[in-house]
Design an enzyme around this catalytic site. Structure first.
Site: not given
Ligand code: PMP
Length: 399
Positions: A116, A193, A196, A219, A357
């Site tokens: 991401h 990270d 997910q 999430k 993203c």
């Molecule tokens: N890493 C991953 C794998 C994600 O899916 C996301 C959110 N789509 C993020 C980081 C970022 O999370 P946040 O926008 O809640 O900070």
């Protein structure tokens, strides 16, 4: 389980809502909503400094939430659970306090091609600021990591490896435990990270031996604007303060300031108190689930979705790794993802379209984007059937 989530019981454009955008954010169970209401209605007060009853209650609830999160991820101590604004914020804290002061022009940081943007850009910025090099761990077409290439990168002993536990765009579950084991044999710290993973997999930071593990509340059935930075104690304790202000100090004078111990040193200012308490309720909600049953159900829905979608002419599944969870990405040969998403929306079916993203991943797969249906424990085979019917309508209109 569906009864626990009020938002699922509504219509969108007169159709019963089918919510398949859980990788973007999950819905919230009543237990979390009630807890937030109780905090604001009964306990609202600033934490940590007050002598009065409400402040003490709010402080107890706040610190209980920290313990609930620590229990959920099996952190050795709740002092290792730092509250942040979310996964992105946590990654930026690590990049600023751990990476930037130590990185130099001879260093490298490794990220996978599937990350991401939140797990790419903070490292890219840190590398640009320090002259270090960002290296990319390549992937295969099916959405798995090229393990041989990755092992070669680890053998070069980079400063840091930053890797997602589960891909938000493809649903691949990476073998982070064995990757961390190998990285540690080469003295490489690993940032995971977990954005997910939290809603789908049991996470044990000690079993994984992760150096840092980060995630977002929203999430995992909790509120937005709150997240977690977990780290090994000595690593966290070695970090300089990220922001200065109230709550993070020991003593302040114009001659110099001393800082509080963990976790408060990294939590300057009035925190998102309601967010933390709501996240604690979400952690307790997850803790009491029958995890085996949940995983079996989620695997069943995902497999059913794969089977049903792969029977649709002109549809191509993107990301077919053997170890996946809860994400089904796909494209049509001749229909733009945005058009498909717009028609599905009008049929009451919420999916996400675009690059998710993960622009470097989309470029690698030579795609403008995908249509992504992402599931949570409350989704059913009936939701998949509605998606498939909806896609039939999409094909009739655009095909
Ligand atoms: N890493 C991953 C794998 C994600 O899916 C996301 C959110 N789509 C993020 C980081 C970022 O999370 P946040 O926008 O809640 O900070």
């Amino acid at each position: 389980m569906r009864d626990a989530f009020p938002a699922l019981h509504q219509t969108a454009y007169d159709e019963p809502l089918v919510y398949l955008d859980n990788a973007a954010t999950t819905q919230k169970p009543k237990a979390v909503l009630d807890r937030l209401e109780r905090y604001y209605a009964r306990e609202n007060s600033n934490v940590h400094r007050g002598v009065h009853k409400l402040s003490q209650e709010a402080t107890d609830a706040f610190e209980d939430a920290r313990s609930a999160v620590a229990r959920l991820i099996n952190a050795p101590s709740s002092d290792q659970v730092i509250f942040t604004r979310g996964c992105t914020d946590s990654l930026n804290v690590i990049a600023h306090t751990f990476a930037r002061p130590r990185l130099g022009p001879d260093d490298t940081v490794v990220v996978t091609h599937m990350e991401h943007h939140s797990n790419i850009v903070p490292w890219q910025m840190a590398c640009e600021a320090t002259g270090a090099t960002l290296k990319v761990w390549p992937i295969h077409d099916d959405g798995t990591l090229d393990m041989e290439a990755g092992m070669r990168l680890i053998e070069e002993e980079p400063f840091l490896l930053a890797i997602g536990h589960v891909s938000n765009a493809l649903g691949t579950i990476h073998p982070v435990k064995s990757i961390i084991e190998t990285a540690h044999r080469h003295g490489v710290p690993v940032v995971v990270d977990g954005a997910q993973s939290m809603a789908h997999l049991p996470v044990d930071v000690q079993a994984l031996d992760a150096d840092f593990y980060v995630f977002s509340g929203h999430k995992m059935f909790g509120p937005t604007g709150i997240g977690v930075l977990y780290g090994k104690y000595d690593l966290l304790d070695s970090l300089p303060p990220y922001q200065g202000g109230g709550d993070m100090i020991d003593e302040v004078s114009f001659d110099g300031t001393t800082y509080a111990d963990l976790p408060h040193r990294l939590e300057a200012g009035t925190p998102h108190i309601a967010g933390v308490i709501g996240l604690g309720a979400a952690a307790e909600f997850i803790e009491q689930l029958d995890h085996e049953a949940v995983q079996a159900h989620e695997d069943d829905v995902l497999q059913y979705a794969h089977e049903q979608l792969s029977e649709i002419d002109g549809l191509r599944l993107i990301g077919t790794a053997p170890h996946k969870t809860s994400v089904c990405s796909f494209v049509f040969d001749d229909i733009h993802p945005y058009d498909a998403g717009t028609i599905l929306d009008r049929l009451g079916i919420a999916v996400r379209t675009g690059h998710h993203c993960t622009q470097p991943l989309m470029e690698r797969l030579d795609l403008p984007g995908t249509i992504r249906a992402s599931f949570a424990l409350y989704n059913t085979r009936e939701d998949v059937d509605r998606l498939v019917q909806g896609l039939g309508r999409v094909q009739t209109m655009f095909g």
